[in-house]
Write a protein that holds these residues in place. Structure first.
Motif, PDB file in Angstrom:
ATOM      1  N   CYS A 179      -6.494   1.644   0.021  1.00 20.34           N
ATOM      2  CA  CYS A 179      -7.264   1.185   1.182  1.00 20.34           C
ATOM      3  C   CYS A 179      -8.726   0.900   0.843  1.00 20.34           C
ATOM      4  O   CYS A 179      -9.286  -0.144   1.193  1.00 20.34           O
ATOM      5  N   VAL A 211     -10.372   6.545   2.157  1.00 24.87           N
ATOM      6  CA  VAL A 211     -10.138   5.380   3.008  1.00 24.87           C
ATOM      7  C   VAL A 211     -11.343   5.229   3.926  1.00 24.87           C
ATOM      8  O   VAL A 211     -12.111   6.174   4.121  1.00 24.87           O
ATOM      9  N   CYS A 271       0.837  -1.205   0.000  1.00 26.60           N
ATOM     10  CA  CYS A 271       0.000   0.000   0.000  1.00 26.60           C
ATOM     11  C   CYS A 271       0.866   1.245   0.000  1.00 26.60           C
ATOM     12  O   CYS A 271       0.917   1.978  -0.979  1.00 26.60           O
ATOM     13  N   CYS A 306      -5.478   1.575   9.038  1.00 23.77           N
ATOM     14  CA  CYS A 306      -5.612   2.869   8.360  1.00 23.77           C
ATOM     15  C   CYS A 306      -6.950   3.069   7.652  1.00 23.77           C
ATOM     16  O   CYS A 306      -7.379   4.210   7.458  1.00 23.77           O
ATOM     17  N   CYS A 339      -3.576  -5.479   3.755  1.00 27.68           N
ATOM     18  CA  CYS A 339      -2.665  -4.429   3.309  1.00 27.68           C
ATOM     19  C   CYS A 339      -1.249  -4.725   3.806  1.00 27.68           C
ATOM     20  O   CYS A 339      -0.997  -5.745   4.435  1.00 27.68           O
ATOM     21  N   HIS A 380      -6.410   9.152   4.672  1.00 25.27           N
ATOM     22  CA  HIS A 380      -5.398   8.348   5.337  1.00 25.27           C
ATOM     23  C   HIS A 380      -4.802   9.148   6.490  1.00 25.27           C
ATOM     24  O   HIS A 380      -4.459  10.323   6.331  1.00 25.27           O
ATOM     25  N   THR A 388      -9.070  -0.121   5.775  1.00 27.27           N
ATOM     26  CA  THR A 388      -9.386  -1.160   4.785  1.00 27.27           C
ATOM     27  C   THR A 388     -10.574  -2.032   5.197  1.00 27.27           C
ATOM     28  O   THR A 388     -10.866  -3.014   4.526  1.00 27.27           O
TER      29      THR A 388
END
Length: 446
Positions: free
Chosen positions: A269, A352, A256, A325, A284, A344, A327
């Motif tokens: 993400c 994200v 990522c 973060c 990730c 992010h 996902t």
């Protein structure tokens, strides 16, 4: 694809009380049919070696349930074992009547004979249950064994992809194709991140509109993401989905950072979150064994799982907070907030996922890990997911563990576990423990 088949093998001899045995035979079949539609059963009890061999000629089992319907000597178990290498569950029946009269079944003595043969052939690698078909413990154990054997069979059919390399210092997630095939039966393939980025860059807006529409419908606040990032997300989602479909991928780990921020300008993400909702286990930081852990949890729970780091410990609540973060699948977001979109936490670029996860009475925390010598092990602990809002920027879930959370964190750090774990909705600890035994992998319960 390897078809899953559970073979019920009830062995015995005709010198015991066959009326009692017949009743147990019929109840056993009824029980198996309530648990699985993959059961293959004989037309009659197998009361001679010839009966046994005739039935064995007709099956290709993924799991054998070897039951002493009455006493049978070790020759019966040996005949099964010399033919098949699949997992075996040895099932002993409880003596139906104790009245000072005739011993009706003598199943337990038969079990000792079969167990002795199994130990010789399998070095103790078999499952065991003592109990009548109507007992809840019997049903629970047989169900766990069947589901574990089913998952073991699914792993043989799994193609797992490693998209890019692990970042420096994250080598714990790096997998070898030979290890994956030898230990789990799965096929590992690799592709460079730039290949998928190049694919994504080649799509038009119109070609990717369906992915943007799906993301808009299942999330909250996507409109706050800059237009170019929304469109680039859709391009990337199409690239990943087409790669997954064309190569029959069931799980993938993806690099990522920093590539998707520096070389593409939009994080991956949200794409991984969408894949998780589509039933493709997607981790990730290129953690391939994390993706494998997710796949197992998704198969057993039949829903998306949470993937993340243990980041906070609260002894007063006996909780561990897991976070990452952004996902997490939309389907595990809290209902009051929905699957909210953010940026992010480090790079400040979206889209994200940015939400707390839904509560659950039962969850299982799981990880396929490796020890310093390279051998595999399973981390398993249970608890509940609390009704908690988002704890930090990104996605989070707060787990109240059944055992002492401080002890779990303290011991697992000292034991050298990797920093990524999977939180599975539901209690599937029994199945995972049985699967570990079937795969000859150490199971570490915390």
């Amino acid at each position: 694809m390897t078809k899953f088949q559970v073979a019920y093998v009830p062995v015995g001899v005709p010198t015991f009380h066959l009326e009692s045995a017949q009743k147990e035979f019929e109840k056993s079949i009824d029980l198996l049919n309530t648990i699985t539609d993959a059961a293959i059963v004989p037309d009659k009890m197998l009361l001679s070696i010839q009966d046994l061999t005739n039935f064995l000629d007709t099956i290709e089992p993924s799991l054998i349930i070897l039951q002493n319907i009455t006493f049978a000597n070790a020759a019966y178990a040996s005949e099964v074992l010399k033919r098949f290498s699949c997992p075996v569950l040895l099932w002993t029946l409880r003596e139906p009547v104790i009245d000072g009269g005739r011993l009706r079944l003598n199943s337990l003595t038969g079990a000792y004979s079969a167990g002795n043969a199994l130990a010789a052939f399998r070095d103790g690698n078999f499952e065991y249950i003592f109990g009548a078909p109507q007992e809840e413990r019997t049903k629970k154990t047989i169900s766990a064994c069947i589901r574990a054997a089913w998952l073991k069979n699914e792993l043989k059919n799994l193609r797992i992809a490693s998209v890019g390399h692990t970042p420096q210092g994250f080598g714990f997630g790096r997998a070898m194709d030979a290890d994956m095939q030898k230990v789990f039966g799965a096929t590992l393939e690799s592709i460079e991140v730039r290949e998928l980025i190049d694919m994504a860059k080649g799509y038009t807006d119109d070609e990717c509109s369906e992915y943007l529409d799906k993301m808009t419908k299942c999330t909250v606040g996507l409109d706050k993401t800059p237009d170019n990032n929304r469109k680039d997300f859709a391009r990337l989602c199409k690239a990943y989905k087409e790669y997954v479909d064309e190569n029959n991928i069931g799980a993938l780990s993806s690099r990522c950072w920093p590539d998707f921020f520096t070389a593409f300008g939009t994080p991956v993400c949200g794409v991984l979150a969408m894949l998780n909702d589509m039933g493709v286990a997607a981790s990730c930081e290129a953690d391939t064994y994390g993706a494998l852990s997710m796949y197992m949890g998704m198969k057993l729970s039949e829903q998306a799982v949470f993937f993340g780091d243990p980041v906070s410990l609260d002894e007063s609540e006996n909780t561990i907070t897991f976070w990452h973060c952004g996902t997490a699948a939309c389907s595990i977001a809290r209902e009051d907030t929905g699957a909210t979109i953010g940026v992010h936490p480090n790079r400040k670029i979206g889209p994200v996922m940015d939400f707390g996860c839904k509560a659950a009475d039962k969850v299982t925390v799981f990880r396929v890990g490796q020890k310093a010598d390279g051998s595999f092990r399973f981390f398993v602990t249970t608890g509940s997911a609390l009704d908690k809002p988002k704890q930090f920027c990104g996605t989070s879930i707060v787990v109240r563990t059944d055992k002492n959370s401080y002890d779990i964190v303290n011991q697992s750090v000292k034991d050298g576990w990797e920093p990524h774990f999977v939180v599975i909705y539901g209690d599937c600890s029994d199945e995972l423990k049985v699967l570990g035994h079937m795969l000859e992998i150490e199971v570490c319960e915390y």
